[in-house]
Design a protein around this motif. Sequence first.
Motif, PDB file in Angstrom:
ATOM      1  N   TYR A 173       0.839  -1.192   0.000  1.00 63.42           N
ATOM      2  CA  TYR A 173       0.000   0.000   0.000  1.00 63.42           C
ATOM      3  C   TYR A 173       0.877   1.247   0.000  1.00 63.42           C
ATOM      4  N   LEU A 174       0.317   2.325  -0.511  1.00 60.31           N
ATOM      5  CA  LEU A 174       0.981   3.609  -0.370  1.00 60.31           C
ATOM      6  C   LEU A 174       0.535   4.229   0.947  1.00 60.31           C
ATOM      7  N   LEU A 175       1.496   4.609   1.766  1.00 59.32           N
ATOM      8  CA  LEU A 175       1.215   5.332   3.000  1.00 59.32           C
ATOM      9  C   LEU A 175       1.389   6.821   2.710  1.00 59.32           C
ATOM     10  N   VAL A 176       0.343   7.588   2.936  1.00 59.74           N
ATOM     11  CA  VAL A 176       0.358   8.998   2.532  1.00 59.74           C
ATOM     12  C   VAL A 176      -0.387   9.848   3.559  1.00 59.74           C
ATOM     13  N   HIS A 177       0.088  11.089   3.758  1.00 59.62           N
ATOM     14  CA  HIS A 177      -0.580  12.024   4.654  1.00 59.62           C
ATOM     15  C   HIS A 177      -1.859  12.533   3.994  1.00 59.62           C
ATOM     16  N   LEU A 178      -2.854  12.829   4.802  1.00 52.76           N
ATOM     17  CA  LEU A 178      -4.142  13.282   4.266  1.00 52.76           C
ATOM     18  C   LEU A 178      -4.045  14.620   3.527  1.00 52.76           C
ATOM     19  N   ASP A 179      -3.013  15.402   3.829  1.00 53.14           N
ATOM     20  CA  ASP A 179      -2.854  16.677   3.124  1.00 53.14           C
ATOM     21  C   ASP A 179      -2.212  16.510   1.750  1.00 53.14           C
ATOM     22  N   ASN A 180      -1.707  15.320   1.473  1.00 54.77           N
ATOM     23  CA  ASN A 180      -1.151  15.045   0.147  1.00 54.77           C
ATOM     24  C   ASN A 180      -2.317  14.748  -0.808  1.00 54.77           C
ATOM     25  N   PRO A 181      -2.374  15.392  -1.970  1.00 53.42           N
ATOM     26  CA  PRO A 181      -3.478  15.145  -2.918  1.00 53.42           C
ATOM     27  C   PRO A 181      -3.667  13.670  -3.269  1.00 53.42           C
ATOM     28  N   LEU A 182      -2.602  12.871  -3.173  1.00 57.76           N
ATOM     29  CA  LEU A 182      -2.733  11.446  -3.489  1.00 57.76           C
ATOM     30  C   LEU A 182      -3.660  10.727  -2.522  1.00 57.76           C
ATOM     31  N   SER A 183      -3.883  11.307  -1.358  1.00 60.31           N
ATOM     32  CA  SER A 183      -4.725  10.649  -0.356  1.00 60.31           C
ATOM     33  C   SER A 183      -6.173  10.522  -0.827  1.00 60.31           C
ATOM     34  N   GLN A 185       7.127   8.297  10.439  1.00 59.53           N
ATOM     35  CA  GLN A 185       7.228   9.645  10.995  1.00 59.53           C
ATOM     36  C   GLN A 185       7.323  10.696   9.888  1.00 59.53           C
ATOM     37  N   LEU A 186       8.077  10.388   8.845  1.00 64.71           N
ATOM     38  CA  LEU A 186       8.208  11.328   7.730  1.00 64.71           C
ATOM     39  C   LEU A 186       6.881  11.499   7.003  1.00 64.71           C
ATOM     40  N   CYS A 187       6.129  10.404   6.859  1.00 68.02           N
ATOM     41  CA  CYS A 187       4.794  10.502   6.246  1.00 68.02           C
ATOM     42  C   CYS A 187       3.855  11.290   7.143  1.00 68.02           C
ATOM     43  N   LEU A 188       3.972  11.086   8.457  1.00 72.53           N
ATOM     44  CA  LEU A 188       3.110  11.788   9.402  1.00 72.53           C
ATOM     45  C   LEU A 188       3.335  13.298   9.340  1.00 72.53           C
ATOM     46  N   GLN A 189       4.559  13.706   9.011  1.00 70.62           N
ATOM     47  CA  GLN A 189       4.873  15.126   8.876  1.00 70.62           C
ATOM     48  C   GLN A 189       4.637  15.631   7.446  1.00 70.62           C
ATOM     49  N   ASN A 190       4.097  14.767   6.578  1.00 67.55           N
ATOM     50  CA  ASN A 190       3.832  15.098   5.181  1.00 67.55           C
ATOM     51  C   ASN A 190       5.107  15.493   4.443  1.00 67.55           C
ATOM     52  N   THR A 202       2.535  -3.940   8.796  1.00 69.17           N
ATOM     53  CA  THR A 202       3.582  -3.197   9.501  1.00 69.17           C
ATOM     54  C   THR A 202       3.033  -1.922  10.144  1.00 69.17           C
ATOM     55  N   MET A 203       1.799  -1.548   9.787  1.00 67.02           N
ATOM     56  CA  MET A 203       1.212  -0.314  10.291  1.00 67.02           C
ATOM     57  C   MET A 203       0.241  -0.553  11.446  1.00 67.02           C
ATOM     58  N   ARG A 204       0.114  -1.793  11.911  1.00 64.17           N
ATOM     59  CA  ARG A 204      -0.892  -2.089  12.941  1.00 64.17           C
ATOM     60  C   ARG A 204      -0.781  -1.155  14.143  1.00 64.17           C
ATOM     61  N   ASN A 205       0.433  -0.948  14.605  1.00 63.97           N
ATOM     62  CA  ASN A 205       0.626  -0.131  15.805  1.00 63.97           C
ATOM     63  C   ASN A 205       1.147   1.263  15.483  1.00 63.97           C
ATOM     64  N   LEU A 206       1.166   1.621  14.187  1.00 58.75           N
ATOM     65  CA  LEU A 206       1.727   2.912  13.784  1.00 58.75           C
ATOM     66  C   LEU A 206       0.712   3.806  13.081  1.00 58.75           C
ATOM     67  N   ARG A 207      -0.499   3.293  12.861  1.00 53.53           N
ATOM     68  CA  ARG A 207      -1.505   4.072  12.130  1.00 53.53           C
ATOM     69  C   ARG A 207      -1.940   5.288  12.934  1.00 53.53           C
ATOM     70  N   THR A 208      -2.232   6.363  12.216  1.00 58.01           N
ATOM     71  CA  THR A 208      -2.778   7.565  12.828  1.00 58.01           C
ATOM     72  C   THR A 208      -3.952   8.052  11.967  1.00 58.01           C
ATOM     73  N   ASP A 209      -4.725   8.983  12.504  1.00 62.45           N
ATOM     74  CA  ASP A 209      -5.845   9.548  11.756  1.00 62.45           C
ATOM     75  C   ASP A 209      -5.375  10.512  10.676  1.00 62.45           C
ATOM     76  N   GLU A 210      -4.071  10.810  10.658  1.00 60.85           N
ATOM     77  CA  GLU A 210      -3.556  11.781   9.700  1.00 60.85           C
ATOM     78  C   GLU A 210      -2.944  11.138   8.457  1.00 60.85           C
ATOM     79  N   THR A 211      -2.909   9.824   8.428  1.00 58.74           N
ATOM     80  CA  THR A 211      -2.353   9.132   7.266  1.00 58.74           C
ATOM     81  C   THR A 211      -3.365   8.129   6.725  1.00 58.74           C
ATOM     82  N   ARG A 212      -3.124   7.684   5.506  1.00 56.93           N
ATOM     83  CA  ARG A 212      -4.032   6.733   4.860  1.00 56.93           C
ATOM     84  C   ARG A 212      -3.227   5.709   4.084  1.00 56.93           C
ATOM     85  N   LEU A 213      -3.721   4.481   4.042  1.00 58.05           N
ATOM     86  CA  LEU A 213      -3.144   3.416   3.226  1.00 58.05           C
ATOM     87  C   LEU A 213      -3.987   3.244   1.974  1.00 58.05           C
ATOM     88  N   ILE A 214      -3.344   3.321   0.808  1.00 48.74           N
ATOM     89  CA  ILE A 214      -4.054   3.213  -0.470  1.00 48.74           C
ATOM     90  C   ILE A 214      -3.507   2.010  -1.231  1.00 48.74           C
TER      91      ILE A 214
END
Length: 225
Positions: free
Chosen positions: A92-102, A155-160, A170-182
Amino acid sequence: ADAMTLELRRLHEAQQGRVRVAAGYGLIGYFGPDHILRFRRENPDIALELSEYTDKRAAEAVWYREADWGLINLPMDETRYAVEPLASIPLYLLVHLDNPLSQQRTMEIAQLRGQPIAIQNKEFNLHQLILRKCLQAGFTPDIVFESNGICMCNQLCLQNETVSVVPAHTMRNLRTDETRLIPFADQEMRLQCALIRRLDAPVSPEMVRLKTFLSELAEKKCINS
């Protein structure tokens, strides 16, 4: 003398029951540490030794007889190793919600063009897969950070600052509401997980029991996914 004989027999039996596994980072997490502990409980006669490495180093550990099994992502040189496929793991692509790809429902490889990427380093087959797919799409990926693990990439994705390519587990314990898996539209954007051993290495009954356990576990995960 009797005590010494008993101790030598115990040490010999412990040695006979040992299985050493060199695992690529993240793959123990895919199968679940709880299931690995269950294998130990159900097989108290087997001394299971687990070490985590890069895919390259895990293969080397098997080649230099530091491990009996390698639990890694393919491809692997099948002129040197026997390969026992276990699971196909989607990426999956891990991307911040502020990135248009989200906003994408699925990702095309070509959409990574110009995106700063943080991924595992060159000793992981995930890195080689992404590089190959991007080159096939006509561009060189902008890899700005390489790591042994996923935490810094997260962390870098979380900071966009970057995007990343990861298996979902690998994201089970690292997911946040500010990122998305596509998910990727390309069905070849998957990791092929396998057990490997040296072609000339003997296969002990204990090794077979572990292989059977992991194979059945992988099949159940595939059915339930």
